[in-house]
Design an enzyme around this catalytic site. Structure first.
Site, short mmCIF file in Angstrom:
data_model
loop_
_atom_site.label_atom_id
_atom_site.label_comp_id
_atom_site.label_asym_id
_atom_site.label_seq_id
_atom_site.Cartn_x
_atom_site.Cartn_y
_atom_site.Cartn_z
N LEU A 224 -4.94 0.28 5.26
CA LEU A 224 -3.70 1.00 5.60
C LEU A 224 -3.34 2.00 4.51
O LEU A 224 -2.77 3.06 4.79
CB LEU A 224 -2.54 0.03 5.81
CG LEU A 224 -2.68 -0.95 6.98
CD1 LEU A 224 -1.35 -1.63 7.26
CD2 LEU A 224 -3.17 -0.24 8.22
N ASP B 150 -3.21 -4.35 -11.62
CA ASP B 150 -3.22 -5.64 -10.91
C ASP B 150 -1.78 -6.07 -10.75
O ASP B 150 -1.04 -6.17 -11.75
CB ASP B 150 -4.02 -6.68 -11.71
CG ASP B 150 -4.21 -7.95 -10.89
OD1 ASP B 150 -3.25 -8.39 -10.22
OD2 ASP B 150 -5.33 -8.49 -10.91
N LEU B 151 -1.39 -6.31 -9.52
CA LEU B 151 0.02 -6.65 -9.24
C LEU B 151 0.44 -7.95 -9.91
O LEU B 151 1.64 -8.21 -10.07
CB LEU B 151 0.22 -6.77 -7.72
CG LEU B 151 0.08 -5.46 -6.94
CD1 LEU B 151 -0.12 -5.74 -5.45
CD2 LEU B 151 1.31 -4.57 -7.15
N GLY C 40 0.09 -3.52 -1.16
CA GLY C 40 -0.96 -4.21 -1.93
C GLY C 40 -0.85 -5.72 -1.83
O GLY C 40 0.24 -6.27 -1.67
N SER D 281 4.11 -9.32 7.67
CA SER D 281 3.08 -9.50 8.70
C SER D 281 3.62 -10.31 9.86
O SER D 281 4.51 -11.17 9.70
CB SER D 281 1.88 -10.22 8.09
OG SER D 281 0.98 -10.62 9.11
N HIS E 213 2.18 -12.65 10.92
CA HIS E 213 1.79 -14.05 10.67
C HIS E 213 2.92 -14.87 10.03
O HIS E 213 2.78 -16.08 9.87
CB HIS E 213 0.48 -14.09 9.89
CG HIS E 213 -0.63 -13.53 10.71
ND1 HIS E 213 -1.14 -14.17 11.83
CD2 HIS E 213 -1.27 -12.33 10.65
CE1 HIS E 213 -2.06 -13.41 12.40
NE2 HIS E 213 -2.17 -12.28 11.70
N TYR F 228 -1.22 -17.38 4.00
CA TYR F 228 -0.96 -15.93 3.96
C TYR F 228 0.40 -15.61 4.60
O TYR F 228 1.23 -14.89 4.03
CB TYR F 228 -2.11 -15.22 4.69
CG TYR F 228 -1.83 -13.80 5.08
CD1 TYR F 228 -1.70 -12.81 4.11
CD2 TYR F 228 -1.72 -13.43 6.42
CE1 TYR F 228 -1.45 -11.49 4.47
CE2 TYR F 228 -1.48 -12.12 6.79
CZ TYR F 228 -1.34 -11.15 5.82
OH TYR F 228 -1.10 -9.85 6.17
N SER G 202 -0.98 -5.39 14.37
CA SER G 202 -2.39 -5.11 14.08
C SER G 202 -2.53 -3.60 14.00
O SER G 202 -2.53 -2.92 15.03
CB SER G 202 -3.28 -5.63 15.21
OG SER G 202 -2.99 -6.98 15.50
N CYS G 203 -2.61 -3.10 12.76
CA CYS G 203 -2.62 -1.65 12.58
C CYS G 203 -4.03 -1.16 12.31
O CYS G 203 -4.60 -1.45 11.25
CB CYS G 203 -1.68 -1.25 11.44
SG CYS G 203 -1.50 0.53 11.31
#
Ligand code: NAI
Ligand code: 15L
Length: 265
Positions: free
Chosen positions: A13, A49-50, A70, A109, A111, A134, A163-164
């Site tokens: 994305l 790095d996050l 991210g 998301s 989810h 997740y 769902s992109c």
């Protein structure tokens, strides 16, 4: 917009939004832990790095908006999810608070609600029913955003992306598909509305078989233009139907809901 941070810029994305948002902000600061070699006009790149708070603070400094894509984007071990999605999302919000960034687009998301039945019609007030670690991590991100709004006034769009991808690939995606163009329009709307608050938005195009109702986010003025309908025949030809009693058909999250627990593998 002057200087907008795009995390996860090397991902699927991130790459699509780089193109779709070209010219929208004076500067798009791309960031990922994976390097990006080729930059276009108006783009800069910062590796980060996050999971590293000090790096995230330097990354956010000078930005007036954050599109936070991210992190771990599918089910994984708890450790992989903890670094990018738990620590990473906290770091983004805490850096925003310290540096006065007012608004964040958070890529949540579907989810988060993946264990709801496909018979259910959901809106922003439906309870979270995550279908994976997740999904739990995205619910955590949404709660983090709510806390930073209530206590510090940092506004967020909590976009439960379906769902992109360029087109729907299977039967479930006829309900969950979000076109890249509609996502880019949503990002622009989120940054143009006067007051955003902390708002849940289901990220799906104008699909006739959608399970989600965005009436609580009507004020954002987002009207997705695309639809999964023209892809119905192609999807039905390519994607064989699951047996009627297949458990993945029961839940909105599909295979995320029926997959085993990652830590058992
Ligand atoms: P992706 O996996 O292609 O991209 C994620 C990017 O984040 C990768 O480039 C990766 O290197 C980076 N990343 C991961 N951990 C990191 C860390 N600790 N520090 C810095 N960078 C890190 O995922 P995709 O498909 O582009 O999704 C973007 C976001 O949207 C994700 O947060 C995902 O959960 C969310 N989303 C995407 C959906 C989709 O249909 N593509 C659906 C629902 C949510
Ligand atoms: C997601 O959250 C994932 O990031 C993406 O890879 C897709 O699987 C999507 O959901 C989906 O539900 O189709």
């Amino acid at each position: 917009m002057k200087r907008v941070l795009l995390t996860g810029a090397a991902g699927t994305l991130g790459q699509a939004m780089r193109k779709a948002l070209a010219g929208w902000a004076e500067e798009l600061v791309l960031s990922d832990r994976v390097p990006i070699e080729t930059l276009h006009s108006g783009e800069s790149f910062v590796a980060c790095d996050l999971g590293d708070f000090d790096s995230v603070v330097e990354l956010v400094r000078g930005c007036d908006g954050i599109i936070h894509l991210g992190g771990q984007s599918i089910e994984g071990t708890f450790d992989s999810i903890m670094n990018g999605n738990l620590k990473g999302t906290y770091h983004i919000y805490e850096a925003a608070r310290q540096l006065g960034v007012k608004r964040i687009f958070f890529a949540s998301s579907n989810h988060v609600v993946g264990f709801h039945s496909r018979e259910a019609r959901l809106d922003a007030k439906s309870p979270m029913r995550p279908d994976s670690l997740y999904g739990v991590s995205k619910g955590f991100g949404e709660l983090m955003a709510q806390y930073y709004f209530d206590k510090f006034g940092v506004e967020s769009a909590l976009v439960r992306i379906g769902s992109c991808l360029p087109k729907p690939l299977d039967r479930r995606m006829l309900s969950t598909w979000l076109s890249e163009g509609d996502l880019a329009d949503l990002i622009k709307k989120v940054y143009s509305v006067n007051r955003l608050g902390c708002t849940v938005i289901y990220g799906a195009s104008n699909n006739p078989w959608s399970w989600w109702d965005n009436r609580h986010a009507n004020f954002v003025g987002w009207h997705p233009k695309d639809s999964s309908a023209p892809f119905e025949e192609e999807v039905f030809e390519k994607d064989a139907p699951l047996a009627d009693d297949h458990p993945a058909l029961l839940f909105q999250g599909g295979f995320f809901a029926t997959a085993g627990h990652f830590e058992d593998d």
